[in-house]
Enzyme design. Structure first.
Site, PDB file in Angstrom:
ATOM      1  N   ASP A 214       0.876  -1.167   0.000  1.00  0.00           N
ATOM      2  CA  ASP A 214       0.000   0.000   0.000  1.00  0.00           C
ATOM      3  C   ASP A 214       0.916   1.220   0.000  1.00  0.00           C
ATOM      4  OD1 ASP A 214      -2.287   1.708   0.510  1.00  0.00           O
ATOM      5  OD2 ASP A 214      -1.598   1.768   2.593  1.00  0.00           O
TER       6      ASP A 214
ATOM      7  N   ASP B  57      -1.542  -0.837   6.021  1.00  0.00           N
ATOM      8  CA  ASP B  57      -1.788  -0.332   7.375  1.00  0.00           C
ATOM      9  C   ASP B  57      -3.226   0.114   7.599  1.00  0.00           C
ATOM     10  OD1 ASP B  57      -1.393   3.181   7.569  1.00  0.00           O
ATOM     11  OD2 ASP B  57      -1.635   2.041   5.735  1.00  0.00           O
TER      12      ASP B  57
ATOM     13  N   ASP C 254      -7.040  -2.120   3.740  1.00  0.00           N
ATOM     14  CA  ASP C 254      -6.054  -3.144   3.392  1.00  0.00           C
ATOM     15  C   ASP C 254      -6.403  -4.511   3.976  1.00  0.00           C
ATOM     16  OD1 ASP C 254      -4.234  -1.495   1.936  1.00  0.00           O
ATOM     17  OD2 ASP C 254      -3.587  -0.616   3.834  1.00  0.00           O
TER      18      ASP C 254
END
Length: 691
Positions: free
Chosen positions: A372, A585, A589
């Site tokens: 990410d 995080d 996600d």
């Protein structure tokens, strides 16, 4: 190993009603220390008694049964626990274990001297049991070291919380503190609950959570995690989570349940031992009975020699007993789980929480790492990256947010920042926070700000020292008739106009974490074939980050469901035998973390959903820890493979020698206990911190 799976917490009642501690774990630890000392004394006394028995055998001409009584004293002293375990296993129908193998092998060695023409093997029987107990001693010591490496995390559990209620500070259990209450944390105290600092400054020891030895500075407005230690100043914290949902509780739960997820290697060893042990017992029985029967019938006499069943039986019984001792799978059953447990403990010392040994396998085989962006490779916080005055498009400063200071700008740039920061002074928007951080003096320069108006989708208009300042996007500039111009820099462009005249713009960007580029380089050095970034951010912003840190592939403007689709594609494309790791995080996600072969969450500031869904948690949000986790996993797997190859290799060699009559009981002792001790010592290498 079973007792290592449970760490219970309980309240210690008594004089201090609110004092909580890990009573069970502490008592268990002391109990284990006592057991090790007791076993050491037992072994030492057995050695002395064995020396005395050997002396008596040489000095006195005793009958075989009298000699047996002499050797039974050290044998029963050192072996009574093993014999009891073997008897218990038989009673429960679970007889095929290492205790049973040791029992029948040593009892057979004690009995073999009573057969005609056979020599006594009383010392060998005692030595086999003695060395088996020495192996148990080493195993216990190694388990203790493994437990210590894990239990340093258990020590982060806070005892009490100082909570402000009705104008007084009360000493209560952390479980009794509610979300939103104010707690006081004195220097030297553990942080009992997660929260936000509302008063005071201090330094924070985070080594138990992150493995970072350097204290972190703590100021008003900073988030603070439970389990850290307040070092210097008194601070007041408003709690944001209950104790059950706090960082310290989640970490302890993760560690306690870490070995529930067995690795494929570890599960194979367990299954292997269940099938292997009965096969070995029946093979040894066949070895003891079949050759003497064939010899007694005159079959294969050129190999077996002439004689009756009784003539051949002692020789082949001895070989069968050696076969049994050698075949004991202790080295495999003990060392492989111990290696994985040690690897988990070693990782935790580095601030990396691995939820189970099966994820060691997955980490060691990582071939694709997917990231990410926001909060993972970048800080997730906007900061001023450049200031352009008038028609200029040259960067006033390219420093990151942590380097920006008002003195680094020209006078014109400072005026522009000054006015923009004042206009954004009362907004909670991240852009306003970035502007205020770039010009911190705006709060104390006595400028008069009035008539602030926030226009949704446009920006903010305010009167600053009698001048109308407009701060916003290009639609804001167009609405007031200011002749604005675009910027070649990638980022969020904030245009500024004074009294309807365009004066310049400010470039704001999310800042890349200092270790992100190095993390990618380290992963590639470890042989990771593909690094990918999946983000919902704009294409040009994502591409810029990907280029700066050296990613192979970038996919941008994705929704959470799009990320899952992209990961599915990458899973199909990955190399055979390799795994895919996803690092994230945020709440968005969580689905991808679950879908990946191994999910890695940023635990410092990451969302609870991400941490819950992940298989590995990095407690300090440091991207470089990903490569470190892979190195730890590979080292752990390598040590486990070393132990398996060494144990099987030695055992096969001695088994062949024993079958053809060249093996001795001493070889058997080494092939079983000696190999176990060496394998356990090798497994303990997994406990070391990896650099």
């Amino acid at each position: 190993m079973e007792e290592m799976k449970h760490h219970h917490h309980c309240d210690c009642h008594g004089e201090h009603n609110h004092h909580h501690c890990d009573c069970h774990g502490e008592h268990e630890h002391h109990h284990e220390e006592g057991n090790l000392k007791s076993k050491l004394i037992q072994i030492a006394v057995t050695v002395i008694l064995l020396v005395v028995a050997v002396f008596i055998e040489k000095e006195y001409d005793l009958a075989t049964w009298q000699l047996l009584l002499v050797y039974l004293v050290p044998y029963l002293l050192v072996g009574h626990e093993t014999l009891a375990e073997a008897a218990e296993g038989i009673a429960k129908g679970d007889m095929f274990n290492e205790d049973f193998l040791m029992a029948i092998a040593t009892i057979g060695a004690l009995c073999i001297g009573f057969f005609p023409g056979s020599e006594t093997e009383f010392p060998e029987a005692v030595f086999v049991m003695l060395f088996f107990q020495i192996g148990e001693l080493f195993e216990g010591y190694a388990e203790g070291k493994s437990r210590d490496s894990i239990s340093h995390l258990m020590n982060i559990r806070p005892d009490v919380a100082n909570v402000e209620r009705n104008g007084k500070v009360e000493l209560v259990s952390p479980e009794e503190v509610e979300v939103g209450e104010i707690i006081v944390i004195k220097p030297g105290e553990k942080v009992p609950l997660d929260g936000v600092v509302i008063e005071g400054n201090s330094a924070l020891n985070t080594i138990a959570l992150t493995g970072e030895s350097m204290p972190r500075d703590l100021n008003e407005g900073d988030h603070i995690m439970s389990g850290c230690v307040n070092l210097t100043g008194l601070i007041r914290v408003r709690t944001t989570k209950s104790f059950g949902e706090s960082t310290v509780s989640k970490i302890i739960n993760l560690v306690e349940s870490a070995d529930q997820n067995k690795s494929k290697s570890e599960a194979f060893i367990t299954r292997f031992a269940r099938v292997y042990t009965p096969i070995v017992v029946f093979a040894a029985l066949a070895l003891a009975v079949i050759p003497p029967m064939l010899g007694g019938m005159g079959i294969a006499s050129e190999w077996l020699g002439n004689g009756s069943f009784g003539d051949h039986f002692p020789l082949w019984l001895n070989r069968a007993l050696i076969f049994l001792v050698v075949s004991c799978p202790c080295a495999l059953v003990i060392s492989v789980p111990l290696t994985f447990f040690g690897g988990i403990g070693g990782a935790s010392r580095n601030g990396i929480l691995i939820k189970g040994s099966n994820y060691m396998d997955a980490l060691a085989k990582v071939g694709t790492v997917v990231f990410d962006k926001t909060g993972t490779l970048t800080h997730g916080e906007f900061a001023v990256e450049a200031v352009h005055v008038g028609d200029s498009c040259s960067c006033g400063s390219s420093a990151g947010a942590h380097h920006v200071h008002v003195g680094e700008y020209s006078d014109q740039e400072k005026i522009l920042l000054h006015l923009a920061a004042h206009a954004e002074h009362f907004t909670n928007h991240p852009i306003g926070a970035a502007l205020r951080s770039a010009f911190p003096d705006e709060a104390t320069d006595n400028c008069v700000v009035s008539d602030i108006k926030e226009i949704a989708g446009y920006g903010i208009r305010a009167q600053v020292n009698g001048k109308e300042v407009c701060v916003g996007n290009k639609k804001m500039m167009a609405s007031i008739g200011a002749k604005w111009h675009d910027c070649s820099h990638v980022g969020t462009i904030i245009h500024v106009a004074i009294d309807g005249k365009y004066v310049g713009h400010i470039v704001i960007n999310d800042q890349i974490k200092e270790g992100s580029a190095e993390a990618i380089a380290q992963l590639k050095a470890l042989g990771v074939g593909k690094t990918v970034m999946l983000t919902g951010d704009r294409h040009e912003v994502a591409e810029k980050v990907a280029q700066q840190i050296g990613l192979d592939v970038c996919r941008s403007e994705l929704l959470p469901t799009d990320k899952v689709v992209e990961v599915e594609k990458l899973l199909q494309e990955k190399e055979a035998g390799k795994t895919l790791a996803y690092v994230g995080d945020g709440i968005n996600d969580a689905p991808v973390l679950k879908r990946a072969d191994v999910g890695i969450a940023m635990g410092g500031l990451g969302s609870d959903a991400a941490i819950e869904a992940a298989d590995v948690v990095l407690m300090d949000d440091e991207p470089r820890k990903i490569a470190l986790a892979v190195r730890i996993a590979r080292r752990t797997i390598h040590i486990a493979h070393e132990n398996v190859a060494f144990a099987i290799g030695v055992k096969v060699a001695v088994l062949i020698l024993a079958t053809v009559g060249l093996g001795t009981m001493w070889m058997a002792v080494f092939a079983d206990v000696g190999v176990t001790v060496l394998a356990v010592l090798n497994a303990m290498r997994a406990l070391k911190k990896c650099q």
